[in-house]
Design a protein around this motif. Sequence first.
Motif, PDB file in Angstrom:
ATOM      1  N   ARG A 191      -1.252   8.527 -10.141  1.00  0.00           N
ATOM      2  CA  ARG A 191      -2.373   8.094  -9.309  1.00  0.00           C
ATOM      3  C   ARG A 191      -3.552   9.020  -9.548  1.00  0.00           C
ATOM      4  NH1 ARG A 191       1.210   7.078  -3.866  1.00  0.00           N
ATOM      5  NH2 ARG A 191       1.994   5.045  -4.531  1.00  0.00           N
ATOM      6  N   GLN A 215     -13.480  -3.071  -9.593  1.00  0.00           N
ATOM      7  CA  GLN A 215     -12.658  -3.689  -8.553  1.00  0.00           C
ATOM      8  C   GLN A 215     -11.965  -4.947  -9.078  1.00  0.00           C
ATOM      9  OE1 GLN A 215     -14.794  -4.715  -4.914  1.00  0.00           O
ATOM     10  NE2 GLN A 215     -13.107  -3.862  -3.746  1.00  0.00           N
ATOM     11  N   THR A 240     -13.291   3.435  -2.930  1.00  0.00           N
ATOM     12  CA  THR A 240     -13.171   4.204  -1.699  1.00  0.00           C
ATOM     13  C   THR A 240     -14.440   5.019  -1.511  1.00  0.00           C
ATOM     14  OG1 THR A 240     -11.675   5.644  -0.441  1.00  0.00           O
ATOM     15  CG2 THR A 240     -12.048   6.228  -2.753  1.00  0.00           C
ATOM     16  N   GLY A 277      -8.614  -4.145 -10.961  1.00  0.00           N
ATOM     17  CA  GLY A 277      -7.507  -3.438 -10.335  1.00  0.00           C
ATOM     18  C   GLY A 277      -7.785  -2.047  -9.827  1.00  0.00           C
ATOM     19  N   GLU A 335      -2.467   3.928 -10.986  1.00  0.00           N
ATOM     20  CA  GLU A 335      -3.196   3.536  -9.784  1.00  0.00           C
ATOM     21  C   GLU A 335      -4.472   4.372  -9.727  1.00  0.00           C
ATOM     22  OE1 GLU A 335      -0.977   2.878  -6.051  1.00  0.00           O
ATOM     23  OE2 GLU A 335       0.774   3.491  -7.233  1.00  0.00           O
ATOM     24  N   TYR A 355       0.844  -1.195   0.000  1.00  0.00           N
ATOM     25  CA  TYR A 355       0.000   0.000   0.000  1.00  0.00           C
ATOM     26  C   TYR A 355       0.878   1.242   0.000  1.00  0.00           C
ATOM     27  CZ  TYR A 355      -2.536   3.857   2.156  1.00  0.00           C
ATOM     28  OH  TYR A 355      -3.064   5.087   2.434  1.00  0.00           O
ATOM     29  N   THR A 388      -9.268   0.461  -7.063  1.00  0.00           N
ATOM     30  CA  THR A 388      -9.592   0.467  -5.637  1.00  0.00           C
ATOM     31  C   THR A 388     -10.837   1.312  -5.419  1.00  0.00           C
ATOM     32  OG1 THR A 388      -7.272   0.234  -5.019  1.00  0.00           O
ATOM     33  CG2 THR A 388      -8.761   1.121  -3.340  1.00  0.00           C
ATOM     34  N   GLN A 404      -8.267   5.111  -7.784  1.00  0.00           N
ATOM     35  CA  GLN A 404      -9.299   4.950  -6.763  1.00  0.00           C
ATOM     36  C   GLN A 404     -10.571   5.589  -7.287  1.00  0.00           C
ATOM     37  OE1 GLN A 404      -8.700   5.531  -2.559  1.00  0.00           O
ATOM     38  NE2 GLN A 404      -6.482   5.783  -2.815  1.00  0.00           N
ATOM     39  N   GLU A 448      -7.387  10.079   3.768  1.00  0.00           N
ATOM     40  CA  GLU A 448      -6.119   9.590   3.206  1.00  0.00           C
ATOM     41  C   GLU A 448      -5.291  10.737   2.646  1.00  0.00           C
ATOM     42  OE1 GLU A 448      -4.412   6.385  -0.085  1.00  0.00           O
ATOM     43  OE2 GLU A 448      -6.567   6.496   0.285  1.00  0.00           O
TER      44      GLU A 448
END
Length: 195
Positions: free
Chosen positions: A107, A156, A163, A159, A132, A3, A161, A134, A171
């Motif tokens: 990200r 999901q 939230t 790959g 990455e 993580y 995430t 979310q 975060e």
Amino acid sequence: MSYARFTAENAALLLIDHQLGTMGWARSMAFEELKRNTLMLARTARILKMPVVLTSSMEEYAQGPLLAELEAILPAEFAARIKRLGIVNAMDDERFAAAVKATGRQRFIIAGVTNDVCTVYPALSLASDGYEVQVVADAGASPSKFADDIALGRMQQNGVTLTSTNQVIAELVGSWATPEGSQIVQEVVMPALQG
């Protein structure tokens, strides 16, 4: 799998099609809750000075204008929004893809309406390209809970995430004791909890 925290220094926010029309089609969440969560993300990004890319689809037609509050919160980003002419996957729009790349980030935090059409495809595209991602599940919604569940599950499984608004804000902040953290508590979190 390790993580690594998403921060304002390494992530960008993509807000996709938070338009009056598309938000009116979403039935898996109440309109006011969807709007509140979206504006919480926008205010947090402004305070943390995160890159934000806004996009809309067919504003002049059924989907209508973006939330007016987004213009007040993020005036420069609102003015620079990518107005797509019906392209479903925002990443297939060369101007949007260029704006995403121009953030220089690896990200991405994505929220969109509807999750089952406007969010799922750019999220899958970015994840498959090695970024990455979310997806803020409660700053997006779908015409039905079933459609929302299918879209979130598909992301999901590929790959992405999932939230929530509060989770991703916490975060990004990392510590409420920082000047930015304190400002977010006062201007974003507490008003939302009291409202």
